[in-house]
Design an enzyme around this catalytic site. Structure first.
Site, PDB file in Angstrom:
ATOM      1  N   ASP A  30      48.121  46.229  37.724  1.00 42.13           N
ATOM      2  CA  ASP A  30      47.217  45.290  38.201  1.00 42.13           C
ATOM      3  C   ASP A  30      45.812  45.512  37.623  1.00 42.13           C
ATOM      4  O   ASP A  30      45.448  46.955  37.060  1.00 42.13           O
ATOM      5  CB  ASP A  30      47.130  45.514  39.638  1.00 42.13           C
ATOM      6  CG  ASP A  30      46.334  44.596  40.611  1.00 42.13           C
ATOM      7  OD1 ASP A  30      46.685  43.644  41.188  1.00 42.13           O
ATOM      8  OD2 ASP A  30      45.113  44.301  40.200  1.00 42.13           O
ATOM      9  N   HIS A  99      54.141  37.069  43.672  1.00 41.40           N
ATOM     10  CA  HIS A  99      53.925  38.302  43.156  1.00 41.40           C
ATOM     11  C   HIS A  99      54.213  39.391  44.337  1.00 41.40           C
ATOM     12  O   HIS A  99      53.810  39.126  45.612  1.00 41.40           O
ATOM     13  CB  HIS A  99      52.732  38.553  42.337  1.00 41.40           C
ATOM     14  CG  HIS A  99      51.531  38.328  43.070  1.00 41.40           C
ATOM     15  ND1 HIS A  99      50.890  36.954  43.405  1.00 41.40           N
ATOM     16  CD2 HIS A  99      50.881  39.236  43.667  1.00 41.40           C
ATOM     17  CE1 HIS A  99      50.057  37.088  43.894  1.00 41.40           C
ATOM     18  NE2 HIS A  99      49.732  38.325  44.161  1.00 41.40           N
TER      19      HIS A  99
HETATM   20  P1  5GP Z   1      46.879  38.660  45.529  1.00 44.76           P
HETATM   21  O1  5GP Z   1      45.406  38.870  45.981  1.00 44.76           O
HETATM   22  O2  5GP Z   1      47.123  37.147  44.935  1.00 44.76           O
HETATM   23  O3  5GP Z   1      47.944  38.994  46.144  1.00 44.76           O
HETATM   24  O4  5GP Z   1      46.887  39.552  44.262  1.00 44.76           O
HETATM   25  C1  5GP Z   1      46.414  38.977  43.000  1.00 44.76           C
HETATM   26  C2  5GP Z   1      46.431  40.422  42.163  1.00 44.76           C
HETATM   27  O5  5GP Z   1      46.098  39.960  40.697  1.00 44.76           O
HETATM   28  C3  5GP Z   1      44.954  41.041  42.429  1.00 44.76           C
HETATM   29  O6  5GP Z   1      45.409  42.500  42.824  1.00 44.76           O
HETATM   30  C4  5GP Z   1      44.265  41.045  41.243  1.00 44.76           C
HETATM   31  O7  5GP Z   1      43.583  42.363  40.973  1.00 44.76           O
HETATM   32  C5  5GP Z   1      45.507  40.682  39.976  1.00 44.76           C
HETATM   33  N1  5GP Z   1      45.001  40.205  39.059  1.00 44.76           N
HETATM   34  C6  5GP Z   1      44.207  38.819  38.971  1.00 44.76           C
HETATM   35  N2  5GP Z   1      44.069  38.498  37.733  1.00 44.76           N
HETATM   36  C7  5GP Z   1      44.693  39.378  36.800  1.00 44.76           C
HETATM   37  C8  5GP Z   1      45.110  39.495  35.490  1.00 44.76           C
HETATM   38  O8  5GP Z   1      44.564  38.664  34.727  1.00 44.76           O
HETATM   39  N3  5GP Z   1      45.756  40.571  34.855  1.00 44.76           N
HETATM   40  C9  5GP Z   1      46.337  41.411  35.818  1.00 44.76           C
HETATM   41  N4  5GP Z   1      46.936  42.432  35.161  1.00 44.76           N
HETATM   42  N5  5GP Z   1      46.049  41.223  37.087  1.00 44.76           N
HETATM   43  C10 5GP Z   1      45.343  40.372  37.625  1.00 44.76           C
END
Ligand code: 5GP
Ligand code: ZN
Length: 113
Positions: A30, A99
């Site tokens: 992440d 995810h």
């Molecule tokens: P959500 O909030 O949708 O459950 O989690 C999305 C996650 O994706 C977040 O923890 C954020 O830090 C991560 N994230 C967002 N954009 C990117 C990216 O471009 N690369 C990586 N490795 N992580 C990302």
């Protein structure tokens, strides 16, 4: 799926710190880690969220299997880890590609805030 950041990471279009890959799943660190080890496990096929995933649950099985392998690989078996799937607005989902967060290396409380 065009313009989906996790599709692009999963197919190698955008570079990432890949932790694990098989024919169905990719896992990478992440960008904004919430724990010493914070990995995102994604199906290579695009599903917006768990509600859109197949009735069979196949992608979820594949992600869970990957989590087991990654736990072994990163030394998380002994102390454990947390798996989280945020879904929709109330779930705090910010990236609309299914995810699983895999977090370890510290203890988490419950319930989460
Ligand atoms: P959500 O909030 O949708 O459950 O989690 C999305 C996650 O994706 C977040 O923890 C954020 O830090 C991560 N994230 C967002 N954009 C990117 C990216 O471009 N690369 C990586 N490795 N992580 C990302
Ligand atoms: Zn996608």
């Amino acid at each position: 799926m065009e313009d989906c950041i996790f599709c692009k990471i999963a197919n190698g279009e955008i570079p990432s710190k890949l932790v694990y890959e098989d024919e169905a799943v990719a896992a990478f660190y992440d960008l904004t880690p919430q724990a010493p080890i914070h990995v995102l496990i994604v199906p290579k096929r695009h599903y917006a969220d768990i509600l859109e995933a197949e009735e069979s649950g196949a992608p979820l099985n594949q992600m869970a299997r990957a989590a087991k392998t990654i736990a072994r690989q990163l030394g998380l078996e002994e102390n454990g880890f947390r798996l989280v799937i945020n879904t929709g607005a109330d779930g705090g989902q910010t990236v609309p590609h299914l995810h699983m967060h895999m977090m370890g290396g510290r203890a988490f409380g419950w319930p989460a805030g």
